[in-house]
Design an enzyme around this catalytic site. Sequence first.
Site, PDB file in Angstrom:
ATOM      1  N   SER A 147      14.366   6.888   8.975  1.00  0.00           N
ATOM      2  CA  SER A 147      15.313   7.861   9.091  1.00  0.00           C
ATOM      3  C   SER A 147      16.447   7.476   9.995  1.00  0.00           C
ATOM      4  CB  SER A 147      14.802   9.211   9.482  1.00  0.00           C
ATOM      5  OG  SER A 147      13.851   9.124  10.424  1.00  0.00           O
ATOM      6  N   GLU A 156      25.055  23.659  14.896  1.00  0.00           N
ATOM      7  CA  GLU A 156      24.244  24.198  15.732  1.00  0.00           C
ATOM      8  C   GLU A 156      23.602  22.575  16.105  1.00  0.00           C
ATOM      9  OE1 GLU A 156      23.274  24.239  12.748  1.00  0.00           O
ATOM     10  OE2 GLU A 156      21.652  22.783  12.823  1.00  0.00           O
ATOM     11  N   LYS A 206      21.383  11.931   8.944  1.00  0.00           N
ATOM     12  CA  LYS A 206      22.106  13.119   8.897  1.00  0.00           C
ATOM     13  C   LYS A 206      23.362  13.351   8.388  1.00  0.00           C
ATOM     14  CE  LYS A 206      19.254  15.585  12.384  1.00  0.00           C
ATOM     15  NZ  LYS A 206      18.263  14.639  13.053  1.00  0.00           N
TER      16      LYS A 206
HETATM   17  C1  LIG Z   1      16.726  14.781  13.012  1.00  0.00           C
HETATM   18  C2  LIG Z   1      16.065  13.721  12.668  1.00  0.00           C
HETATM   19  C3  LIG Z   1      14.666  13.587  12.070  1.00  0.00           C
HETATM   20  C4  LIG Z   1      14.338  14.988  11.943  1.00  0.00           C
HETATM   21  O1  LIG Z   1      15.052  15.873  10.821  1.00  0.00           O
HETATM   22  P1  LIG Z   1      14.712  16.119   9.109  1.00  0.00           P
HETATM   23  O2  LIG Z   1      15.563  17.169   8.934  1.00  0.00           O
HETATM   24  O3  LIG Z   1      13.068  16.336   9.229  1.00  0.00           O
HETATM   25  O4  LIG Z   1      14.976  14.630   8.650  1.00  0.00           O
HETATM   26  C5  LIG Z   1      14.270  12.600  11.645  1.00  0.00           C
HETATM   27  N1  LIG Z   1      14.681  11.441  11.878  1.00  0.00           N
HETATM   28  C6  LIG Z   1      15.917  11.287  12.677  1.00  0.00           C
HETATM   29  C7  LIG Z   1      16.174   9.891  13.007  1.00  0.00           C
HETATM   30  C8  LIG Z   1      16.499  12.542  13.008  1.00  0.00           C
HETATM   31  O5  LIG Z   1      17.702  12.348  13.621  1.00  0.00           O
END
Ligand SMILES: *Cc1c(COP(=O)(O)O)cnc(C)c1O
Length: 388
Positions: free
Chosen positions: A372, A113, A91
Amino acid sequence: MSKLTKEKQGYFGEFGGSFVPPELQEVMDVLAAEFEKYKIDPDFNEEFKYYLKEFVGRENPLTFAKQLTEDFGGAKVYLKREDLNHTGAHKINNVIGQILLAKRMGAKRIIAETGAGQHGVATATACSMFGIDCTIYMGKLDTERQALNVFRMELLGAKVVAVDKGQGRLKDAVDEALGDLVQNYKETFYLLGSAVGPHPYPSMVKHFQSVISEESKRQILEKEGRLPDAVIAVTGGGSNAIGAFSHYIDEPSVRLIGVEPDQAATLTHGTPAVIHGFKCLVLQDEEGNPQPTYSIAAGLDYPGIGPEHSFLKTTGRAEYYTVTKEEVLDAFKLLSKREGIIPALESAHAVAYAKKLAPELSKDSIIIINISGRGDKDVQHVYELLKK
Ligand SMILES: *Cc1c(COP(=O)(O)O)cnc(C)c1O
């Protein structure tokens, strides 16, 4: 901006666009024009790269998962390590990009948000580093459930507004933030957290998250001398996935695979509708209301999805599959035990699907899983789930 350009920009097939009240549309038009200007500005891009390196810690590795590859008994598995970024997830890439744009646009204040708190924490972190005023809107119910994240944001110097309207959830926080933006747009920038919302947000978030596949493409070519056969990422709103896909979209040999929780399977079961100012696939009930979703990963609880994913699904360029909660928990444990990486529960969705796909592919195939984020935030939750 003319009506014609507006209609052409920000659409992915029938999806995307901007369905907002006129006063907000004016703000979106200015934002779209400024984004178009700066995304090709060499100074802007250099500054973005500077902070990604010096603050986020990029580039992060593309790690070969030796034991996971052996366990799966098929394709070679590589992990793109967004978990190693400062703040522990992808993020922050988008947050840095949007704050730099906000500064160029002369904004004195950032608002955002947050649902579970992850986007709020990333935003508060970067605002602290840039010394810019930060207000985070969060549903009251969410502030109670995520009290530690509220404290974290406050530690970082942000003001957290608990929204006591509606159900006190993410949607109410978004409405309140948009209200603030309309009133204060001259000095305020709304920093949106995923590849969703009215144009230009989906294109902007994709642009800033594209660094993921820009790096992974270079890295896999260095390590293997060829492109991967598949890239796998979890889709909540769709930002890490679109970033992980973007530099491969025009490479037809690379399969693009998005993974959803089976109880928030927007792309698998959704139908076209307008939600939160843009058109996408939406999980709806018979009356056309957005359906409540459930996911063990708080970051995935959203009944809509980014417009470009809706388009990639409809055209067949990307594939989307679901995994169950049990499969996610297994994958969470597997990556922890076998690779020394505790993934975010969100990221464990991608690992869970890779576990099904890899054995079906030959040993000289290559897959990249986008990790992610890191799972420290989820350890307590998983502990409680497994204890039962
Ligand atoms: C917020 C988040 C997501 C989901 O959000 P996307 O916009 O689909 O990427 C996925 N993995 C992590 C670690 C997150 O913090």
